[in-house]
Design an enzyme around this catalytic site. Sequence first.
Site, PDB file in Angstrom:
ATOM      1  NE  ARG A 305      -3.588   2.287   2.657  1.00 51.50           N
ATOM      2  CZ  ARG A 305      -3.619   3.013   3.780  1.00 51.50           C
ATOM      3  NH1 ARG A 305      -2.930   2.609   4.842  1.00 51.50           N
ATOM      4  NH2 ARG A 305      -4.326   4.116   3.849  1.00 51.50           N
ATOM      5  CG  HIS A 309      -1.682   4.917  -1.095  1.00 54.68           C
ATOM      6  ND1 HIS A 309      -2.625   5.478  -0.238  1.00 54.68           N
ATOM      7  CD2 HIS A 309      -2.264   3.808  -1.609  1.00 54.68           C
ATOM      8  CE1 HIS A 309      -3.723   4.738  -0.246  1.00 54.68           C
ATOM      9  NE2 HIS A 309      -3.519   3.718  -1.063  1.00 54.68           N
ATOM     10  CG  HIS A 432      -8.295  -4.424  -3.109  1.00 51.45           C
ATOM     11  ND1 HIS A 432      -9.379  -3.717  -3.623  1.00 51.45           N
ATOM     12  CD2 HIS A 432      -7.399  -3.480  -2.711  1.00 51.45           C
ATOM     13  CE1 HIS A 432      -9.148  -2.425  -3.534  1.00 51.45           C
ATOM     14  NE2 HIS A 432      -7.964  -2.252  -2.986  1.00 51.45           N
ATOM     15  CD1 TRP A 448     -11.544  -6.301  -1.091  1.00 49.51           C
ATOM     16  CD2 TRP A 448      -9.801  -5.865   0.215  1.00 49.51           C
ATOM     17  NE1 TRP A 448     -11.393  -4.947  -1.063  1.00 49.51           N
ATOM     18  CE2 TRP A 448     -10.312  -4.639  -0.261  1.00 49.51           C
ATOM     19  CE3 TRP A 448      -8.693  -5.831   1.076  1.00 49.51           C
ATOM     20  CZ2 TRP A 448      -9.778  -3.398   0.086  1.00 49.51           C
ATOM     21  CZ3 TRP A 448      -8.159  -4.599   1.418  1.00 49.51           C
ATOM     22  CH2 TRP A 448      -8.693  -3.395   0.924  1.00 49.51           C
ATOM     23  CG  ASP A 491     -13.113  -4.156  -4.134  1.00 44.06           C
ATOM     24  OD1 ASP A 491     -12.030  -4.017  -4.731  1.00 44.06           O
ATOM     25  OD2 ASP A 491     -13.265  -3.981  -2.912  1.00 44.06           O
TER      26      ASP A 491
END
Length: 540
Positions: A305, A309, A432, A448, A491
């Site tokens: 992540r 980002h 995810h 997820w 999603d």
Amino acid sequence: MSGLLRWVREHPYLSLSLAGGGVVLAGGYTFISRAAEADKKRREEQKRLTDALSAAPNANSSAPVASPFSSNSPVSPFSSLFAPPGSSSPSSPLTMSPPPPLVPASRPVSAPASPPISELVEATALNVGHSLPPFELEAVLGDEDVDLSQNSYAGRWLVFVFYPQNWSCTKELLDFEAHLGDYEKGNATLIGVSTHSNLSNESWNTRDRSNGGGGNIGFPLIGDDDMILGKKLGVPVIEGKYAPVWFLVDPSRVICSRGLGLKADEPLASLEFLSVRHTREAFASAKEEIIKLLKEKNCGPLLIRLAWHDAGTFSAAAGDGGSNASLQFAPELNHGCNRGLHIAIELLAPLKKLFPQISTADFWQFAAVIAIKQMGGPHIPFSFGRRDSTGSSDCTSDGRLPDGAKGADHLREVFHRMGMNDRDIVALSGAHTVGRTHPERSGFEGAWTDSSQTFDNVYFKDLLEKKWTERSTQPLQYEDESKSVMMLPSDLALLSDSKFNQHVQRYARSQETWFRDFTASFRKLQNQGHHVGALKLLSL
């Protein structure tokens, strides 16, 4: 004539002179003819020239040069006839010589040569593998005085350039300045060193370049007038001035290369070659440290992540954003979408400190690549060479990253801004498959998939095979029948949009297909915004 000659030999008190082919005899005194006077003057001139030649310094001569007017010079063929009895060589002042030859130019005779500078450097200068000796010296940078030591410019390569004089080396020093951008790309700092005083350096450096000065040259100049640093490094001194020698020192302060001359591209070539090798070795060691961290903290999804980002702010139109570690600065770190990423930065910071030759931007992206592989994902070829942001001025505005609460149009707006297509959107969304959401960070809660530490295609399978219903809580989320896993509106947009859905179907059927596409898309995400050729492929 033969009888006359015999008579003269028997009467040595007589003198004889030859003049115009005639013979003149005198008893009790010597009658000197005009020819004898000329002969005397010639001998005096010969002696003067001989004395002058003998006294003249000849730096290139190691042996006396024979004079054409020495006692070994050719003499008159008649002189032996008029030498006193018992004499082995002519000595009479009336001895006639032929006209003196022209004085030939003295041919330089080489003295024993001093060793070439290259041999002096080889014999005296510190060699590759030695540590940079400790030092503390003042330098001039622009119009300011700065204190430098072996610990200055931590984490960077150092290029020490020893040179004879400011005034005679202005062209070469300015050429080094013209290459400052190239040295900066190699994470290197140039430092000039001479036997000038700092006062002399400042005088030259503040003078306009049109008047032969440095014009505030862009790198520090050490005034080593006591030859402190030069002696420690073994730099040869010629007539009180440093020989032109350079040293390349790595971030751990070990001498990696050295050379002779003042050509800016020579140490630069060594820097480019050695820094790549040096950095590759560092990445190999960093990999082991990152793997230890992943096993201890199970932080793989968080590291992915962070990399995502930092890189996902790129704008192809504006040409800004991308993987430059600007996320470590406020206000970007404080953006709502980046909540919690300070934890990832703090986890990696102690490891990054061990490898100053690796940029922070590279370290973050590399950690994500290692995390993906460690969790069972594909091997993603990694390229390094990213340059770090220097401050908040590089931070982008909030709103450039995907919002999990929005749908297909929003996803296309965000990803197309980066130059990506629908396949990239679906392939990257598959990340995810690992990790989970935290309400204190995003407002969402849950994982997820049931295998949130395994990088596989279960995310796509679950999207197609599970029945998703709205949760009663806010913000809007979806959960399966077991209520153990969840999905976000972004999603489910991959299912409802027909163009997205066809890629979901492909990836659910073949993990190999997804791994291939994810690898290509993730590399695109990591590398966007960096010029072609600026990044170098890492082979581990």
